[in-house]
Write a protein that holds these residues in place. Structure first.
Motif, PDB file in Angstrom:
ATOM      1  N   ALA A  29      32.880  36.892  38.771  1.00  0.00           N
ATOM      2  CA  ALA A  29      34.128  37.653  38.695  1.00  0.00           C
ATOM      3  C   ALA A  29      34.459  38.343  40.003  1.00  0.00           C
ATOM      4  N   PHE A  30      33.442  38.750  40.761  1.00  0.00           N
ATOM      5  CA  PHE A  30      33.676  39.536  41.975  1.00  0.00           C
ATOM      6  C   PHE A  30      33.080  38.849  43.188  1.00  0.00           C
ATOM      7  N   PHE A  31      33.120  37.505  43.186  1.00  0.00           N
ATOM      8  CA  PHE A  31      32.626  36.749  44.327  1.00  0.00           C
ATOM      9  C   PHE A  31      33.385  37.175  45.591  1.00  0.00           C
TER      10      PHE A  31
ATOM     11  N   THR B 161      42.143  39.964  29.739  1.00  0.00           N
ATOM     12  CA  THR B 161      42.274  40.992  30.764  1.00  0.00           C
ATOM     13  C   THR B 161      41.383  40.602  31.935  1.00  0.00           C
ATOM     14  N   ASN B 162      41.096  41.531  32.825  1.00  0.00           N
ATOM     15  CA  ASN B 162      40.202  41.263  33.953  1.00  0.00           C
ATOM     16  C   ASN B 162      38.767  41.642  33.621  1.00  0.00           C
ATOM     17  N   HIS B 163      37.830  40.990  34.290  1.00  0.00           N
ATOM     18  CA  HIS B 163      36.423  41.356  34.151  1.00  0.00           C
ATOM     19  C   HIS B 163      36.194  42.795  34.596  1.00  0.00           C
ATOM     20  N   HIS B 164      36.831  43.211  35.694  1.00  0.00           N
ATOM     21  CA  HIS B 164      36.560  44.567  36.170  1.00  0.00           C
ATOM     22  C   HIS B 164      37.155  45.625  35.240  1.00  0.00           C
ATOM     23  N   CYS B 165      37.986  45.205  34.279  1.00  0.00           N
ATOM     24  CA  CYS B 165      38.486  46.130  33.261  1.00  0.00           C
ATOM     25  C   CYS B 165      37.529  46.270  32.082  1.00  0.00           C
TER      26      CYS B 165
ATOM     27  N   MET C 218      39.824  43.207  44.624  1.00  0.00           N
ATOM     28  CA  MET C 218      40.319  44.564  44.324  1.00  0.00           C
ATOM     29  C   MET C 218      40.275  44.817  42.833  1.00  0.00           C
ATOM     30  N   SER C 219      40.129  46.039  42.480  1.00  0.00           N
ATOM     31  CA  SER C 219      40.435  46.458  41.121  1.00  0.00           C
ATOM     32  C   SER C 219      41.848  46.989  41.121  1.00  0.00           C
ATOM     33  N   LEU C 220      42.711  46.391  40.325  1.00  0.00           N
ATOM     34  CA  LEU C 220      44.048  46.946  40.157  1.00  0.00           C
ATOM     35  C   LEU C 220      44.107  47.895  38.976  1.00  0.00           C
TER      36      LEU C 220
ATOM     37  N   ALA D 118      37.657  34.289  42.905  1.00  0.00           N
ATOM     38  CA  ALA D 118      37.103  35.192  41.904  1.00  0.00           C
ATOM     39  C   ALA D 118      37.560  34.791  40.510  1.00  0.00           C
ATOM     40  N   LEU D 119      36.610  34.692  39.592  1.00  0.00           N
ATOM     41  CA  LEU D 119      36.912  34.406  38.192  1.00  0.00           C
ATOM     42  C   LEU D 119      37.015  35.751  37.464  1.00  0.00           C
TER      43      LEU D 119
END
Length: 694
Positions: free
Chosen positions: A205-207, A83-87, A1-3, A220-221
């Motif tokens: 990151a999004f495995f 932070t997160n990769h998806h950020c 998920m992306s938070l 997920a990394l």
């Protein structure tokens, strides 16, 4: 998920709600996203045997960072941010091109000098909280509707200007808490030179991709690193969190410091019912169809697949979150609990003649407002609140047109957000260079124009003015190919123009916004007069009732402002199945199938022999979080960072409306896994040394 903050979904939710509910019971178990000036220190220490004090809270606050749509934390004395990769994937994509796909291959500069600035990214650190409730409430005294909204906006603008002025290094924000019960000025130290320091491969990151999204176990990394700079040099940040490379143990108390975006736990039944019946279904339909169009485009060639990665990821995440929220609203047991809670509070008010005389029946007021909101919502959504459908080019054109119109007014007559300082900030942002995926922009514009025509009908005068004699497809193509807004220098020129000069500029996107703007502004004024203004007035009264019946020791709804939640590392049991609290790095290799989305990232495949497969990878905890908490540091009782929150489990999707201590869980990537990856997968001794890890 992306938070991260679900911008499209939450903005629609916010405009649909524009209101107030109540928190009917004191916080139970680990429930609550608490402000730093009202954290239940004694209750937490009693529950978990910790020794949290104000000094501990101050250290955490000073290390917490708010970035665009996400949360983060300082983890070194040289401005390094976790932070997160998806950020940061949007930044990674901005720095990529057809020859260098850093989203696919990762961003791993060999030296600090190779760190590059993320276009448009800012980092803000909260430095001061000041109560301004009396000033804000007094500003609307005796006013109704749009006048009430405008007076409140002017007062908040004045408060912000008094404290921050035009200092580009500061951000001041007056924030509403308890949906109008309290107001506070949050003052931030702002950094505009934010550079990308590290990002792993997207596949690492999004495995697991969308199938694993909102689920657990996860492998997920999902981490990335930024660095703040000032005057061309890394910022010295002595107030940072200590990096702990060891994994927590089950039952350990943990804290999450971040900026949860938006919750709706205080809404009344009438507001929840309109969400369920009107807002959420429409949002789901549009998200689903746009996702399909984006996915179809991504199949056209490799470049299309590259630029569509992040937009599709965001749409998938938003759709799944909205769907989960809707399931909660469709659950009769959940809604009955809400009805019972509301009835209890209303009954307590009715039993108190003095309180009833003071506040009347704001719940009945809100019921009446929902009828008006239902009528106004669709045109307001399509032509104003969601105009452009997410198109970057349209959004910039709208900012330019609105800024030009407001600048022509005397300063004391402008809408909130258009002071001289605000306009200067807009000019700085608008003239920054960043890539725009024009194909995607055209898809978004086409979709918005077609849905606006579909929902408002061909015969609607506003639709006719918008489209003229063109089809949505032809108009969107002409706008994207003909506008000069992709050029930052041209944006600067347009931003300096008067409304008359803009009308004569010949830019088709500017012309479209000008054609729509009078109708859009009228719809906004109608919404303020009929919905947001009356709702805000009712909000004060419900908040008064809530404080009178329940007391003041409650947490407010999330508002993308700094909060602290507490909990413990723990799994959960659902329908007889026990879900453990931890996954391990060896499980990544077991889960890999060789087919997407379960393909190993290349670096993990190449270095399997080096990886300690007993390392804790991701873990779950009982912390109460929501979208916007992406990248939040997970902190142990000693004040050390032990992870970065990146997800919630599937049961937490209803967390927008309530917290279930038995099932709601936060999912985080451990610093143990990040350390292992930096050491044995990506060979980053420079970063490890900066984190204080041998």
């Amino acid at each position: 998920m992306s938070l991260r903050t679900l911008s499209a979904a939450t903005s629609v939710l916010a405009l649909a709600i524009a209101g107030i509910g109540i928190q009917p019971t004191p916080a139970r178990a680990d429930e609550g996203m608490w402000t730093f000036n009202n954290f239940p220190i004694a209750a937490v220490n009693a529950r978990y045997g910790t020794s949290i004090d104000q000094a501990w809270l101050d250290r955490i606050q000073n290390a917490a960072v708010r970035i665009s749509g996400c949360s983060a934390s300082l983890v070194s004395g040289e401005g390094l941010i976790l932070t997160n990769h998806h950020c940061v994937v949007g930044c990674v994509q901005d720095l990529s091109d057809a020859q260098n796909d850093y989203v696919k291959n990762g961003w791993m500069p060999a030296t600090r000098e190779e760190e590059k600035q993320c276009p448009g990214q800012t980092a803000e650190i909260l430095t001061q909280i000041t109560d301004v409730t009396d000033r804000v409430l007094a500003a609307g005294a005796g006013l109704e509707g749009a006048a009430f909204v405008q007076a409140r906006g002017a007062e908040t603008q004045a408060i912000q200007q008094e404290v921050c002025g035009d200092d580009v290094k500061l951000t001041c924000q007056v924030i509403s808490f308890y949906r109008g019960g309290q107001y506070a000025l949050y003052k931030f130290r702002k950094y505009e030179d934010v550079r990308l320091a590290f990002a792993p491969e997207f596949q690492a990151a999004f495995f697991g991709g969308d199938p694993d999204n909102f689920n657990f176990p996860r492998y997920a990394l999902d981490f990335g690193m930024l660095r703040i700079y000032e005057d061309g040099k890394p910022v010295e940040t002595p107030n940072h969190l200590t990096w702990n490379p060891n994994a927590p143990k089950e039952g350990d108390p943990v804290f999450v410091a971040g900026n949860p975006g938006s919750t709706s736990r205080l809404l009344t039944i009438s507001q929840l019912e309109r969400l369920r019946d009107q807002v959420q279904p429409l949002t789901l339909i549009q998200q689903s169809e746009l996702r399909g169009r984006m996915t179809q485009y991504s199949f056209t060639d490799e470049e299309a697949a590259r630029v569509a990665v992040d937009p599709i990821f965001g749409l998938e995440n938003s759709f799944k979150a909205t769907y989960g929220q809707q399931q909660a609203l469709l659950d009769p047991d959940f809604m009955q609990v809400k009805r019972d809670e509301e009835a209890r509070i209303r009954g307590a008010v009715e039993a108190d003649p003095d309180l009833t005389a003071r506040i009347g029946d704001p719940w009945a007021d809100l019921e009446a407002i929902q009828a008006r909101a239902t009528e106004l919502y669709l045109p307001y959504r399509q032509l104003e609140a969601s105009a452009g459908g997410g198109s970057t080019l349209y959004s910039m054109a709208k900012q330019i047109v609105r800024a030009s119109k407001e600048r022509a007014k005397p300063a004391n007559e402008r809408r909130a957000g258009y002071s001289d300082g605000d306009l200067a900030n807009l000019a700085r942002r608008a003239t920054q260079a960043f890539p725009i995926a024009t194909d995607l922009d055209q898809i978004q514009l086409t979709f918005w124009l077609s849905k606006t025509r579909e929902y408002l009908t061909v015969d609607n005068a506003d639709v006719q003015r918008l489209l003229g004699r063109e089809s949505p497809e032809a108009l969107a193509a002409r706008l994207v190919s003909g506008t000069g807004l992709a050029d930052p220098a041209r944006r600067g020129e347009l931003l300096a123009m008067t409304p008359e000069q803009l009308a004569a500029s010949g830019d088709p996107m500017i012309e479209l916004v000008l054609r729509n703007d009078d109708a859009a502004q009228a719809l906004r004024a109608g919404w303020e007069a009929g919905v947001s203004g009356p709702t805000a007035r009712a909000a004060e009264k419900v908040a008064q009732a809530r404080f009178a019946v329940l007391g003041s020791n409650q947490y407010p709804d999330a508002t993308f402002s700094l909060r602290l939640s507490y909990g413990q590392v723990q799994g959960w049991t659902y329908r007889g199945t026990q879900v453990p609290a931890f996954t391990y790095m060896g499980g990544l290799y077991d889960r890999a199938t060789g087919s997407q989305p379960f393909v190993l990232a290349q670096a993990f495949a190449d270095n399997e022999a080096k990886v300690n497969k007993e390392t804790v990878y991701d873990f779950s905890s009982t912390n109460d979080i929501i979208g916007g908490n992406s990248g939040s540091p997970v902190i142990n009782a000693a004040g050390e960072v032990i992870g970065a929150a990146f997800d919630g489990n599937i049961h937490s999707l209803g967390g927008a409306f309530g917290y279930d201590a038995e099932l709601n869980r936060t999912v985080s990537v451990s610093t143990a896994a990040i350390t292992e990856a930096l050491r044995n997968v990506y060979d980053q001794p420079r970063l490890l040394a900066e984190l204080g890890v041998e």
